[in-house]
Each structure stands twice: as structure tokens, then as C-alpha cells.
Motif scaffolding. Structure first.
Motif, short mmCIF file in Angstrom:
data_model
loop_
_atom_site.label_atom_id
_atom_site.label_comp_id
_atom_site.label_asym_id
_atom_site.label_seq_id
_atom_site.Cartn_x
_atom_site.Cartn_y
_atom_site.Cartn_z
N GLN B 66 35.41 19.86 37.23
CA GLN B 66 36.34 20.99 37.33
C GLN B 66 37.18 20.99 36.05
O GLN B 66 37.78 19.97 35.71
CB GLN B 66 37.27 20.84 38.54
CG GLN B 66 36.74 21.45 39.83
CD GLN B 66 36.80 22.97 39.84
OE1 GLN B 66 37.26 23.61 38.89
NE2 GLN B 66 36.29 23.55 40.91
N TYR B 93 32.81 23.81 35.81
CA TYR B 93 33.30 25.02 36.45
C TYR B 93 34.61 25.34 35.74
O TYR B 93 35.56 24.55 35.78
CB TYR B 93 33.53 24.79 37.94
CG TYR B 93 33.84 26.06 38.70
CD1 TYR B 93 32.83 26.80 39.30
CD2 TYR B 93 35.14 26.52 38.81
CE1 TYR B 93 33.11 27.96 40.00
CE2 TYR B 93 35.43 27.70 39.50
CZ TYR B 93 34.40 28.41 40.10
OH TYR B 93 34.68 29.56 40.78
N ASN B 95 38.00 27.17 34.83
CA ASN B 95 39.14 27.95 35.34
C ASN B 95 40.11 28.25 34.20
O ASN B 95 40.53 27.34 33.50
CB ASN B 95 39.92 27.13 36.37
CG ASN B 95 39.06 26.61 37.51
OD1 ASN B 95 38.87 27.27 38.51
ND2 ASN B 95 38.54 25.39 37.36
N ILE B 97 43.84 29.49 33.40
CA ILE B 97 45.12 29.62 34.09
C ILE B 97 46.06 30.35 33.14
O ILE B 97 46.48 29.79 32.12
CB ILE B 97 45.64 28.23 34.49
CG1 ILE B 97 44.64 27.63 35.49
CG2 ILE B 97 47.03 28.32 35.12
CD1 ILE B 97 44.55 26.14 35.47
N ASP B 117 34.28 30.97 34.69
CA ASP B 117 34.02 31.14 36.12
C ASP B 117 35.15 31.83 36.85
O ASP B 117 34.93 32.50 37.85
CB ASP B 117 33.78 29.77 36.77
CG ASP B 117 32.46 29.17 36.35
OD1 ASP B 117 31.43 29.68 36.81
OD2 ASP B 117 32.45 28.23 35.53
N HIS B 118 36.37 31.64 36.41
CA HIS B 118 37.49 32.07 37.26
C HIS B 118 38.76 32.20 36.44
O HIS B 118 39.00 31.45 35.51
CB HIS B 118 37.63 31.05 38.40
CG HIS B 118 39.00 30.90 38.93
ND1 HIS B 118 39.69 29.72 38.89
CD2 HIS B 118 39.83 31.80 39.51
CE1 HIS B 118 40.87 29.90 39.44
NE2 HIS B 118 40.99 31.14 39.82
N GLN B 120 42.91 32.52 37.00
CA GLN B 120 44.09 32.51 37.87
C GLN B 120 45.22 33.20 37.13
O GLN B 120 45.64 32.76 36.07
CB GLN B 120 44.50 31.07 38.22
CG GLN B 120 45.65 31.03 39.22
CD GLN B 120 46.52 29.79 39.06
OE1 GLN B 120 47.40 29.72 38.20
NE2 GLN B 120 46.26 28.80 39.88
N ASP B 154 34.40 41.44 37.90
CA ASP B 154 33.75 40.77 39.01
C ASP B 154 34.17 39.30 39.14
O ASP B 154 33.37 38.44 39.48
CB ASP B 154 32.23 40.88 38.85
CG ASP B 154 31.52 40.63 40.17
OD1 ASP B 154 32.14 40.84 41.22
OD2 ASP B 154 30.35 40.20 40.14
N PRO B 156 36.63 36.50 41.10
CA PRO B 156 37.47 36.39 42.29
C PRO B 156 38.93 36.60 41.87
O PRO B 156 39.32 36.16 40.80
CB PRO B 156 37.23 34.96 42.80
CG PRO B 156 36.54 34.22 41.70
CD PRO B 156 35.93 35.24 40.78
N VAL B 158 42.50 35.70 41.98
CA VAL B 158 43.32 34.56 42.37
C VAL B 158 44.69 34.70 41.72
O VAL B 158 44.81 34.67 40.50
CB VAL B 158 42.66 33.24 41.93
CG1 VAL B 158 43.49 32.05 42.38
CG2 VAL B 158 41.24 33.13 42.50
N TYR B 185 42.57 34.92 46.91
CA TYR B 185 43.39 33.72 47.07
C TYR B 185 44.77 33.99 46.48
O TYR B 185 44.86 34.56 45.40
CB TYR B 185 42.81 32.53 46.30
CG TYR B 185 41.40 32.16 46.61
CD1 TYR B 185 41.11 31.19 47.59
CD2 TYR B 185 40.34 32.74 45.93
CE1 TYR B 185 39.80 30.83 47.86
CE2 TYR B 185 39.02 32.38 46.20
CZ TYR B 185 38.76 31.42 47.16
OH TYR B 185 37.47 31.06 47.42
#
Lengths: 92, 387
Positions: B66, B93, B95, B97, B117-118, B120, B154, B156, B158, B185
Motif C-alpha cells: 500500500q 496500490y 493512493n 492524498i 488507483d485512488h 483521497q 472513474d 472511487p 473518497v 467513503y
């Protein structure tokens, strides 16, 4: 038998990633800022959930691979749990 | 059926599964609750991308999986994209922030392409007025636009909102905003008192009544939205009687690298005295994680003092947070004073009592995270005086 149909095609849920981690000797499920380490059977099932194979295909494959019988109920129960936790989703 | 569990440390020392790269302390915001060191202006030059990439390779080889990219504002680095691309290729993965400041359609497209991937996204409040006041910027509308980009690309959705005395009464509006944005989330993270938040504690610590109302509102949203919008409510630990199992124990799963390359077992740990944290400019990640004195110092139980040393709960919470113990008591090896078994617990209850009496009344001015102030404040324990 459970609520998951044998014809359902489970896939790793959107935004999740499944991968084998040699350092943990396990499949892990990765998602935003989180990680679940799967046990052997959960990893074996999840790694076959590609949105193409049906639950029946996955059961047959697992029974063949591990020389086991009657895995239908176990696999269905796990898939149901994984759907509930949003690790898996169903494809039409 | 037990099918999965949070990764647990193996007997001995496990790998640093969670890697956080604080790519920069530069940030266009000036948040009053920032956990960056108050003397960030004195921290040396940022690592170049080539060094970050070496760190990624070395950490991944140990089993890190992570990856958090934060700061400061990571988008302040114009070489973020190649760092993400390498991380993705290595199997992390990834992230991001971010405050959203610096995000454009071009950059989000490039980051998606690189394999991010993501994302926040942080908000300071549900209202433009308070968001902009708390960050000392005009960024509310920009953040809303970034949320739209996140959806369009596309990802998520968060959202992260740091809660404190000045915005906790807006939890209902904050959650309604998150719902409108289609958040999957939402992290409502009550301020933890380190860095700038420590300096501003008298302004930021909420009252019990505020906290109870916020929890009630959150419960109602959870009931209505279920799994559609998952809400994490991080309780401020000053209101607890047992400490958090901070970082699952220092040096067990979490490795942070500060902008200057300093390797830390927690992003706030730089201030802990008496420890020489190794730098990735001089050491490889493996020797830092497994062999360095600083990373081994707080592993196991040898460092513990009473009441932790003989406490039956010591393997559950590892004595709590070392940084909090240091900030409140002056000794990082003391029990976290959040614990009501700590002889210093009165320091926490005094702060809570002060918040009950109205908090900031008579306190010093609210300090915005700022380069000039950072030069002026003395590093280390600094402000609060609820002793």
C-alpha cells in the motif's frame, strides 16, 4: 443452497485489486487505503472471479484442482459474503 | 468463516506493508490542524524523483504494497506522474492524498494513465466560508470541481474532512455535501494533536456535547445510506480512557519517508528526541527498516516503563502513541496519557475540561500553517499549557 446462483459471474469489485504477495505468501485484496489478507481458500476462489466464469465453473475448477468434492455450498457461501463486503460484484 | 484479516506482524519483524511518501512539505493551504512538523521550513531539500523511485523499488522488494503519496500537497511536485507510473509498474496500490489544489483535467488524465488507483480529497468544511477560512485560501469551489473530475475519471470518491471544534457542528452538512458528490467513503477524522494542531489545540478540541451530537448525526446517516456511503468516524482520543494502538506499534507495518529523505516509523516522529532517524540518501530501505537503531528502539516491550511494562493490555495498544506521550509528558517512553492508568492522565482530562469551559477563550491566536511562522516557532513540544 444460498442466494447466489450457479450461473452468476462474480468479478473483483470496481476499485478493488486482488494480487498475490510473495512477502505475505497470500493473496491480498487492495482498496483505497486498505488491505485484506486472504486465507488460502478465499484466495483460490477470488483469483478465479474474473467476471467471465460462472460460480459453477469456479466450483468445477476448484474441485478439479484440489481433488475435492461438493464445494458448491462453500463457494456460494464465500461469494455471498464477499458480495456483502463489496469485495466482489456480479456481472451479467 | 474467517476469510480475511488485517495484516498482522509476523513473529519477529514483518515487512513495511504500508509505505507513505511525503513528497514535499510545500502546500498552498495553511490549515490550522496540519500534522506536518511546525518547523517544516527548516527541513532540507526534497528528494529528486530518481531517489523516490529507488525508495519505491527497495520498499517493494521488502513487501510494501500500500502506497500513500502525500505531503504537503503532492501535486506541488511536477514530477508526480513518473513517480506514480513507477509505483504502479512495481505493483503498489497507489493512493494520492490531496487537497485537490493543483489538480487539472490534464493532470488527472496523466495520473490515471500512469496507474494511480485512488484519490483521497480533503475538504475543510461544507461551507465555502469555513473551508476557506480554515485553510486560509479560496479553494472551496476548486475542490468541488476536483471532486467532479474524480468522478468523471472513474475513481472511487473518497473524501476526508478533519473535524475539530470549529467545524464539528457542521457534520450533518458535511455528510450531505458528501452524499451529493456521490462519495463512497467519507473519513471524518477528528484532529489528532500533533504539529500545527498541537499549537492550536485550545482552539480545536471540541466539547463532549459537540462530539456526542456529531456521532449521533453520523449514526443517522449510516442508518439511512448503509454501504452506499461508508463513513469512518475517527474519535478524538483525548476523550478515551485507553490509548489507540498507534501504527500497530512503531516499526511493525508503517514506514514514512519525509520530503528530505528521513525515514520515520510515524509521520509525526521526527520530533522525538534522542533518536537519529536514518535517511534514504545514505541507507537502503532494508537496513533502515530492519537494522537501524531508531526503528528498533520502540519495537517489542523493552522500552516500556510502568504502568505499561506490567500491563495486561500492553500487547493490545503497545502503550499508545509515542509522540503523544512525548508532547504531553516530555518523555516518549511514558504511557500515552490518554490511558487512565497513566499517572499523567490528568493532562488530558485538563485539556478536555478546558474545552468544556469554552476552549480558546484567553488562548493565544490561532496559528495558520505558514512558512514565516514555521521559521519562528521553536521545534519540539512548543505550545499547550493545560498542565
Amino acid at each position: 443452497m444460498s442466494g447466489v446462483s450457479a450461473a452468476a459471474r462474480p468479478a473483483i469489485a470496481h476499485g478493488m485489486r486482488l494480487q498475490w504477495e510473495p512477502a505475505q505468501e497470500a493473496h491480498v485484496l487492495l482498496y483505497p487505503e486498505g488491505m485484506v489478507k486472504l486465507n488460502g481458500s478465499a484466495g483460490a476462489i477470488m483469483s478465479r472471479c474474473d467476471g467471465v466464469r460462472t460460480v459453477a465453473d469456479i466450483v468445477a475448477d476448484l474441485e478439479r484442482t484440489y481433488g475435492a468434492a461438493d464445494l458448491t455450498a462453500d463457494v456460494a457461501a464465500f461469494v455471498e459474503l464477499a458480495l456483502e463486503r463489496r469485495w466482489l460484484e456480479l456481472r451479467e | 468463516m474467517s476469510v480475511g484479516s488485517p495484516p498482522k506482524m509476523a513473529p519477529g519483524v514483518g515487512p513495511p506493508l504500508w509505505l507513505l511518501l511525503e513528497l514535499t512539505y510545500r502546500c498552498p493551504l495553511h490549515c490550522v490542524f496540519c500534522y506536518n512538523p511546525t518547523d517544516f521550513a527548516a527541513v532540507g531539500a526534497e528528494l529528486p524523483a530518481s531517489e523516490w523511485i529507488r525508495v519505491l523499488r527497495e520498499a517493494r522488494a521488502l513487501g510494501a504494497v500500500q502506497l500513500g503519496l502525500s505531503g504537503g500537497e503532492p501535486l506541488a511536485r511536477d514530477d508526480l506522474e513518473p513517480i506514480v507510473a513507477e509505483a504502479h509498474a512495481l505493483g503498489f496500490y497507489v493512493n494520492l492524498i490531496t487537497s485537490g489544489v493543483g489538480m487539472t483535467e490534464e493532470r488527472i488524465g496523466a495520473l490515471k494513465h500512469a496507474g494511480l488507483d485512488h484519490i483521497q480529497l480533503s475538504f475543510q468544511d461544507s461551507t465555502r466560508e469555513l473551508n476557506d477560512f480554515l485553510s486560509s485560501t479560496r479553494t472551496f469551489e476548486l475542490k468541488a470541481k476536483v471532486a467532479e473530475l474524480i468522478r468523471r475519471y472513474d475513481y472511487p470518491m473518497v473524501l476526508n474532512v478533519v473535524l475539530h471544534r470549529l467545524n464539528i457542528d457542521h457534520v450533518g452538512e458535511i455528510l450531505a455535501m458528501a452524499e451529493r458528490m456521490g462519495a463512497q467513503y467519507v473519513e471524518l477524522a477528528n484532529t489528532q494533536y500533533y504539529g500545527w494542531a498541537w499549537l492550536n489545540r485550545a482552539h480545536l478540541l471540541p466539547s463532549r456535547a459537540q462530539l456526542a451530537r456529531a456521532e449521533e448525526v453520523t449514526r443517522a446517516f449510516r442508518e439511512r445510506l448503509g454501504a452506499k456511503m461508508q463513513i469512518y468516524f475517527v474519535v478524538p482520543d483525548y476523550f478515551e480512557t485507553r490509548p489507540k494502538a498507534c501504527m500497530n506499534g512503531l516499526g511493525t507495518v508503517f514506514l514514512a519517508i519525509a520530503p528530505d529523505g528521513m525515514a520515520l516509523p510515524c509521520h509525526a516522529a521526527r520530533m522525538l528526541p534522542g533518536l537519529e532517524f536514518p535517511n534514504v540518501r545514505e541507507h537502503d530501505v532494508r537496513s533502515i527498516w530492519y537494522d537501524s537503531a531508531a526503528f528498533n528502539h520502540f519495537r517489542g516491550e523493552a522500552w516500556m516503563k510502568e504502568p505499561c511494562r506490567s500491563c495486561p493490555e500492553r500487547q493490545r495498544d503497545f502503550g499508545g502513541c509515542r509522540c503523544q506521550a512525548y508532547l504531553l509528558t516530555g518523555d516518549a517512553a511514558n504511557a500515552d496519557p490518554v490511558c487512565d492508568l497513566s499517572p499523567h492522565h490528568h493532562l488530558v482530562t485538563a485539556a478536555v475540561a478546558e474545552a468544556e469551559r469554552g476552549g480558546a477563550a484567553g488562548a493565544s491566536a490561532l496559528l495558520f500553517r505558514d512558512h514565516r511562522i514555521s521559521i519562528a516557532v521553536e521545534p519540539g513540544r512548543g505550545a499547550p499549557s493545560a498542565r
